[in-house]
Enzyme design. Structure first.
Site, PDB file in Angstrom:
ATOM      1  N   ALA A   1      51.035  76.156   9.072  1.00  0.00           N
ATOM      2  CA  ALA A   1      49.819  76.467   9.828  1.00  0.00           C
ATOM      3  C   ALA A   1      50.216  76.639  11.294  1.00  0.00           C
ATOM      4  CB  ALA A   1      48.820  75.329   9.673  1.00  0.00           C
TER       5      ALA A   1
ATOM      6  N   GLY B   1      52.027  74.536   5.629  1.00  0.00           N
ATOM      7  CA  GLY B   1      51.062  75.438   4.997  1.00  0.00           C
ATOM      8  C   GLY B   1      51.754  76.601   4.288  1.00  0.00           C
TER       9      GLY B   1
ATOM     10  N   GLU C   1      52.697  75.257   1.022  1.00  0.00           N
ATOM     11  CA  GLU C   1      51.448  75.057   0.265  1.00  0.00           C
ATOM     12  C   GLU C   1      50.896  76.397  -0.248  1.00  0.00           C
ATOM     13  OE1 GLU C   1      49.965  72.749   3.609  1.00  0.00           O
ATOM     14  OE2 GLU C   1      49.494  71.115   2.243  1.00  0.00           O
TER      15      GLU C   1
ATOM     16  N   GLU D   1      55.019  68.268   8.129  1.00  0.00           N
ATOM     17  CA  GLU D   1      53.872  67.854   8.952  1.00  0.00           C
ATOM     18  C   GLU D   1      54.054  66.455   9.514  1.00  0.00           C
ATOM     19  OE1 GLU D   1      53.673  69.208   5.914  1.00  0.00           O
ATOM     20  OE2 GLU D   1      52.047  70.685   5.822  1.00  0.00           O
TER      21      GLU D   1
HETATM   22  N1  CAA Z   1      53.060  77.278  14.396  1.00  0.00           N
HETATM   23  C1  CAA Z   1      53.101  78.006  15.523  1.00  0.00           C
HETATM   24  N2  CAA Z   1      54.248  78.594  15.981  1.00  0.00           N
HETATM   25  C2  CAA Z   1      55.366  78.415  15.248  1.00  0.00           C
HETATM   26  C3  CAA Z   1      55.366  77.663  14.064  1.00  0.00           C
HETATM   27  C4  CAA Z   1      54.138  77.085  13.610  1.00  0.00           C
HETATM   28  N3  CAA Z   1      54.040  76.386  12.466  1.00  0.00           N
HETATM   29  N4  CAA Z   1      56.636  77.640  13.558  1.00  0.00           N
HETATM   30  C5  CAA Z   1      57.383  78.378  14.426  1.00  0.00           C
HETATM   31  N5  CAA Z   1      56.625  78.846  15.433  1.00  0.00           N
HETATM   32  C6  CAA Z   1      57.048  79.673  16.586  1.00  0.00           C
HETATM   33  C7  CAA Z   1      57.839  78.860  17.572  1.00  0.00           C
HETATM   34  O1  CAA Z   1      56.982  78.142  18.439  1.00  0.00           O
HETATM   35  C8  CAA Z   1      58.621  79.927  18.276  1.00  0.00           C
HETATM   36  O2  CAA Z   1      57.764  80.574  19.203  1.00  0.00           O
HETATM   37  P1  CAA Z   1      58.262  80.884  20.717  1.00  0.00           P
HETATM   38  O3  CAA Z   1      59.385  81.882  20.530  1.00  0.00           O
HETATM   39  O4  CAA Z   1      57.060  81.455  21.386  1.00  0.00           O
HETATM   40  O5  CAA Z   1      58.760  79.598  21.267  1.00  0.00           O
HETATM   41  C9  CAA Z   1      58.912  80.939  17.161  1.00  0.00           C
HETATM   42  O6  CAA Z   1      57.955  80.669  16.132  1.00  0.00           O
HETATM   43  C10 CAA Z   1      60.291  80.775  16.559  1.00  0.00           C
HETATM   44  O7  CAA Z   1      60.461  79.414  16.165  1.00  0.00           O
HETATM   45  P2  CAA Z   1      61.690  78.492  16.654  1.00  0.00           P
HETATM   46  O8  CAA Z   1      62.192  78.955  17.972  1.00  0.00           O
HETATM   47  O9  CAA Z   1      61.245  77.066  16.538  1.00  0.00           O
HETATM   48  O10 CAA Z   1      62.767  78.867  15.534  1.00  0.00           O
HETATM   49  P3  CAA Z   1      63.954  77.935  14.973  1.00  0.00           P
HETATM   50  O11 CAA Z   1      64.765  78.831  14.096  1.00  0.00           O
HETATM   51  O12 CAA Z   1      64.614  77.215  16.080  1.00  0.00           O
HETATM   52  O13 CAA Z   1      63.218  76.824  14.066  1.00  0.00           O
HETATM   53  C11 CAA Z   1      61.659  76.058  12.386  1.00  0.00           C
HETATM   54  C12 CAA Z   1      62.543  77.225  12.912  1.00  0.00           C
HETATM   55  C13 CAA Z   1      62.533  74.921  11.892  1.00  0.00           C
HETATM   56  C14 CAA Z   1      60.849  76.632  11.243  1.00  0.00           C
HETATM   57  C15 CAA Z   1      60.740  75.567  13.528  1.00  0.00           C
HETATM   58  O14 CAA Z   1      60.082  76.681  14.098  1.00  0.00           O
HETATM   59  C16 CAA Z   1      59.662  74.594  13.076  1.00  0.00           C
HETATM   60  O15 CAA Z   1      59.967  73.445  12.881  1.00  0.00           O
HETATM   61  N6  CAA Z   1      58.412  75.069  12.928  1.00  0.00           N
HETATM   62  C17 CAA Z   1      57.289  74.231  12.585  1.00  0.00           C
HETATM   63  C18 CAA Z   1      57.298  73.801  11.119  1.00  0.00           C
HETATM   64  C19 CAA Z   1      56.136  72.895  10.841  1.00  0.00           C
HETATM   65  O16 CAA Z   1      56.022  71.809  11.360  1.00  0.00           O
HETATM   66  N7  CAA Z   1      55.222  73.353   9.953  1.00  0.00           N
HETATM   67  C20 CAA Z   1      54.057  72.594   9.575  1.00  0.00           C
HETATM   68  C21 CAA Z   1      52.877  73.029  10.379  1.00  0.00           C
HETATM   69  S1  CAA Z   1      51.434  72.018  10.118  1.00  0.00           S
HETATM   70  C22 CAA Z   1      50.742  72.544   8.674  1.00  0.00           C
HETATM   71  O17 CAA Z   1      51.227  73.464   8.049  1.00  0.00           O
HETATM   72  C23 CAA Z   1      49.483  71.819   8.224  1.00  0.00           C
HETATM   73  C24 CAA Z   1      48.991  72.146   6.858  1.00  0.00           C
HETATM   74  O18 CAA Z   1      49.276  71.442   5.906  1.00  0.00           O
HETATM   75  C25 CAA Z   1      48.066  73.267   6.612  1.00  0.00           C
END
Ligand code: CAA
Length: 259
Positions: free
Chosen positions: A67, A110, A113, A133
């Site tokens: 998400a 998400g 999911e 998460e």
């Molecule tokens: N939401 C918003 N933006 C996101 C995102 C997310 N879930 N995941 C990645 N991005 C964005 C980053 O902020 C980044 O944007 P900027 O260039 O503007 O900074 C861009 O995508 C590229 O990401 P990274 O620079 O972080 O790339 P990376 O290769 O270094 O890392 C990753 C990749 C490990 C996937 C890392 O991006 C990450 O940990 N993302 C979040 C994963 C996460 O926590 N997901 C769960 C979300 S909560 C949820 O999903 C709730 C639910 O149950 C519905």
């Protein structure tokens, strides 16, 4: 069909539709608008008689990294309840046609999911699955604790949900989360080939069979068996059943019209 955050090809291949999540800079983070577009596209494809199977994909680097955290970060419980984002997911879950996820790169939170909401999952060698998460102070909210546990069992589901550790395609296959692993360079073509096997069959039988398998998650065994039996009997009123069985007896290939 034209959308901002997804690309839709109703005939990517004959009878096979493709939906591509398309926010590549954000690793296809699932914001509210994207999910609403996905719901609308699925509904339209479900009603399109030319479509028998729907493939959902992202790009090579990410199916979806979850998400949209930036969109959610400032929200309160009351905001979350009023927005009621998961009613959109409930509608996606009601898609009648088979939905196959073609996953490469990240399928997290998400994203994982959403993949588990699909009926089958084809993963590239570089796919990674996870529910991270917990690392941002929350927990899965779109079915992760339930569908992951049913797919891989309690021990691994607990580990994935409580530590946020990602699993790769090999581990996902061993755990029963996905159907198969294919080369990263050809993961979409391989998924289309897989989808073609299903598209060649009776769409009515496929729809009722999907419904019956999914009912096993909701019903106890006796209810599930009854549900299955009714769907089985129902198919004997279709031309596809007559054609399928006649073709077997006559030792020829069947042509299913969805009638
Ligand atoms: N939401 C918003 N933006 C996101 C995102 C997310 N879930 N995941 C990645 N991005 C964005 C980053 O902020 C980044 O944007 P900027 O260039 O503007 O900074 C861009 O995508 C590229 O990401 P990274 O620079 O972080 O790339 P990376 O290769 O270094 O890392 C990753 C990749 C490990 C996937 C890392 O991006 C990450 O940990 N993302 C979040 C994963 C996460 O926590 N997901 C769960 C979300 S909560 C949820 O999903 C709730 C639910 O149950 C519905």
């Amino acid at each position: 069909m034209s959308f901002e955050h997804i690309l839709v090809e109703p005939q990517h291949a004959p009878q096979i539709a493709l939906i591509r999540l398309n926010r590549p800079k954000e690793l296809n983070a699932l914001n509210l608008q994207l999910m609403r577009e996905l719901r609308d596209a699925l509904k339209e494809l479900d009603n399109n008689d030319e479509v028998r199977v729907i493939i959902l994909t992202g790009n090579e680097r990410a199916f979806a990294a979850g998400a949209d955290i930036k969109e959610m970060a400032g929200r309160t419980t009351v905001d979350m309840m009023k927005i009621d984002q998961f009613s959109t997911w409930d509608q996606i879950k009601r898609t009648k046609k088979p939905l196959i996820a073609a996953v490469s790169g990240f399928a997290l939170g998400g994203g994982c999911e959403l993949v588990m909401t699909c009926d089958m999952i084809i993963a590239s060698e570089s796919a990674q699955f996870g529910q991270p998460e917990i690392k941002i102070g929350v927990m899965p909210g779109a079915g992760g604790t339930q569908r992951l546990t049913r797919a891989v069992g309690k021990a691994l589901a607990m580990e994935i949900v409580l530590t946020g550790r990602f699993i790769n395609a090999e581990e996902a296959l061993r755990a029963g989360l996905i159907n198969k692993i294919v080369p990263t360079e050809t993961y979409l073509q391989e998924t289309v080939k897989f989808a073609q096997q299903i598209a060649a069959l009776s769409p009515l039988a496929v729809q009722l069979a999907k419904e019956a398998v999914l009912s096993s998650f909701e019903n106890n065994l006796s209810e599930g068996l009854l549900f299955e039996r009714k769907n089985f009997y129902m198919l004997f009123s279709t031309e596809d059943q007559k054609e399928g069985m006649a073709a077997f007896v006559e030792k020829r290939a069947a042509t299913f019209q969805g009638k």
